[in-house]
Scaffold this active site. Structure first.
Site, PDB file in Angstrom:
ATOM      1  N   SER A 157       0.845  -1.196   0.000  1.00 54.87           N
ATOM      2  CA  SER A 157       0.000   0.000   0.000  1.00 54.87           C
ATOM      3  C   SER A 157       0.880   1.246   0.000  1.00 54.87           C
ATOM      4  O   SER A 157       1.696   1.427  -0.906  1.00 54.87           O
ATOM      5  CB  SER A 157      -0.968  -0.056   1.184  1.00 54.87           C
ATOM      6  OG  SER A 157      -2.032   0.858   1.014  1.00 54.87           O
ATOM      7  N   ASP A 283      -9.625  -3.734  -6.247  1.00 55.97           N
ATOM      8  CA  ASP A 283      -9.141  -3.058  -5.039  1.00 55.97           C
ATOM      9  C   ASP A 283      -9.965  -1.793  -4.824  1.00 55.97           C
ATOM     10  O   ASP A 283      -9.933  -0.875  -5.653  1.00 55.97           O
ATOM     11  CB  ASP A 283      -7.666  -2.711  -5.216  1.00 55.97           C
ATOM     12  CG  ASP A 283      -7.040  -2.062  -3.988  1.00 55.97           C
ATOM     13  OD1 ASP A 283      -7.782  -1.594  -3.111  1.00 55.97           O
ATOM     14  OD2 ASP A 283      -5.793  -2.020  -3.932  1.00 55.97           O
ATOM     15  N   HIS A 309      -7.848  -5.142  -1.458  1.00 58.07           N
ATOM     16  CA  HIS A 309      -6.688  -4.343  -1.062  1.00 58.07           C
ATOM     17  C   HIS A 309      -5.876  -5.128  -0.046  1.00 58.07           C
ATOM     18  O   HIS A 309      -6.295  -5.320   1.101  1.00 58.07           O
ATOM     19  CB  HIS A 309      -7.134  -3.009  -0.463  1.00 58.07           C
ATOM     20  CG  HIS A 309      -5.984  -2.082  -0.173  1.00 58.07           C
ATOM     21  ND1 HIS A 309      -5.317  -1.394  -1.161  1.00 58.07           N
ATOM     22  CD2 HIS A 309      -5.365  -1.754   0.995  1.00 58.07           C
ATOM     23  CE1 HIS A 309      -4.358  -0.674  -0.626  1.00 58.07           C
ATOM     24  NE2 HIS A 309      -4.362  -0.882   0.687  1.00 58.07           N
TER      25      HIS A 309
END
Length: 346
Positions: A157, A283, A309
Site C-alpha cells: 500500500s 481493489d 486491497h
C-alpha cells in the site's frame, strides 16, 4: 502464479476486510532495534534473524500499519520458515511510540526509504567484507561480491508506493536490490483519494482518521504551531487531512501537489531493478481502470481481477494468508526475469 480467488469471498470489500480482520496471523518472533535518524528522530525496526549467508527481505508497511499487520506477519513467517532474514522498518510514529520530529511519513517518502534500505543492505553484507587491506583490494575485483546473499525489498500500500518512488528516482543506484515487489500500491494517489472519499469506502477513511487524528493532536503538544487544530478536527476525508497535515509538513503545496508528485505511476518507466507490481483490479482503494498500463521492461505489472486491497485470501473456509507471501517470494527468487507487459488474470 495465478491468484485463485475463493468463491465464498466474492467482492473487493470482503476480500479486503476479511483477511485483515478475520484470518489468523501466523506467529513471528521479532527482535526490535531502535535507530537514530539523520534528523535526530528515531525509527523502530523489527527483525527476523535467519541463518548466516541467507537472503534478506525488507518490508515497508502501509498507512498506519506495522510489523503486526496481517500481511507483515504472513510474509515474515514465510521468510523465517525458509531460514532467511527479514526486517520491517516502522515509519515515523507507527511503532507504538510518538516520534520526536515534526515530520510523519507519506506515500512519496523516497528519502526515508533510501537511508533505511541502504543501512539494512550495508548490515546484510557487512559479514562478507574482508578485514585486511590485501583482502579489501581483492574484494575490489568485479567478481568479489558474487557470493553475497540476495537482498530483496517489498512494500505494501503506502509503503509500496514509497518503495516504487525510491526505485524510480534512484534508477541504477538502486541496483544493490536484487528484486522488489509492491502490493496494492496507490499508484495514482489522486484517483485513489477520490475512490476513498465516497460511499462504502468512507469506512476505510474513517478507520485511518481514527488513528491519524489523535497522533496529530499529540504532535501539536510537541509543536503547537505545526498546523491548524480546528482544520484537523474538521477533516472528513484523506483529501482534507493531507491538505492540513501531510502536504505542508513534507514540503508539498497542497493535496493536489502531494498526490501528483508522490504518485508512483510517474516513475514506473525509470525503474532498473526487477520489480513486481501486484494490484487487484477490484481493489476499492484504487479501481482497476486507473492502473498504469506501461512500465520499464524489468517491471511486471500483475493485475488479477480479484484480491481486494492487500487481501488475496485463498482456500476453503476459513481461508489462509499463504498465497501472497508465496507469490512475492516466488517472484524474488524465480520470476524476476525481464518482462515487458501486463498480466491480467481472472
Amino acid at each position: 502464479m495465478k491468484y485463485p480467488a475463493p468463491a465464498w469471498l466474492p467482492s473487493g470489500h470482503l476480500q479486503t476486510i476479511y483477511p485483515a480482520l478475520c484470518l489468523r496471523k501466523p506467529p513471528v518472533r521479532y527482535r526490535r532495534e531502535r535507530w537514530d535518524c539523520p534528523d535526530g528522530d528515531f525509527i523502530d525496526v523489527d527483525f527476523v534473524d535467519g541463518q548466516p549467508g541467507q537472503p534478506m527481505v525488507v518490508l515497508f508497511h502501509g498507512l498506519e500499519g506495522s510489523s503486526d499487520s496481517h500481511y507483515a506477519r504472513a510474509l515474515m513467517a514465510a521468510v523465517a520458515e525458509r531460514g532467511w532474514s527479514g526486517a520491517v522498518p516502522h515509519f515515523r510514529g507507527c511503532s507504538g511510540e510518538p516520534n520526536r520530529a515534526p515530520r510523519f511519513y507519506h506515500s512519496g517518502d523516497a528519502t526515508e526509504i533510501n537511508w533505511i534500505i541502504r543501512r539494512l543492505h550495508a548490515r546484510h553484507t557487512a559479514p562478507l567484507r574482508p578485514a585486511s587491506a590485501a583482502a579489501t583490494a581483492t574484494a575490489a575485483r568485479p567478481d568479489a561480491t558474487a557470493t553475497a546473499a540476495p537482498f530483496y525489498a517489498a512494500g505494501v500500500s503506502l509503503g509500496g508506493n514509497a518503495l516504487l518512488r525510491w526505485l524510480g528516482e534512484s534508477g541504477q543506484q538502486a541496483g544493490f536490490v536484487d528484486a522488489a515487489c509492491a502490493v496494492s500500491a496507490p499508484l495514482d494517489l489522486a484517483q485513489g483519494g477520490a475512490a476513498l472519499s465516497s460511499g462504502f469506502n468512507m469506512l476505510y477513511t474513517r478507520m485511518f482518521l481514527q488513528t491519524l487524528k489523535p497522533k496529530c493532536v499529540a504532535k501539536l503538544q510537541q509543536y503547537p504551531d505545526l498546523f491548524d487544530l480546528q482544520a484537523l478536527h474538521a477533516a472528513r476525508d484523506l483529501y482534507d487531512f493531507d491538505n492540513v497535515v501531510t502536504a505542508p509538513l513534507h514540503g508539498y503545496r497542497n493535496t493536489e501537489d502531494y498526490w501528483h508528485r508522490a504518485s508512483a505511476k510517474h516513475v514506473l518507466g525509470e525503474i532498473r531493478v526487477p520489480t513486481l507490481v501486484l494490484n487487484a483490479r477490484n481493489d476499492p482503494f484504487l479501481p482497476g481502470r486507473h492502473l498504469p498500463q506501461q512500465a520499464a521492461a524489468c517491471v511486471q505489472l500483475d493485475y488479477p481481477a480479484h484480491g481486494g486491497h492487500v487481501g488475496f485470501a485463498t482456500g476453503g473456509l476459513p481461508g489462509s494468508l499463504h498465497w501472497l507471501p508465496q507469490r512475492l517470494l516466488h517472484f524474488m527468487t524465480q520470476g524476476a526475469a525481464p518482462f515487458n507487459g501486463i498480466s491480467h488474470h481472472g
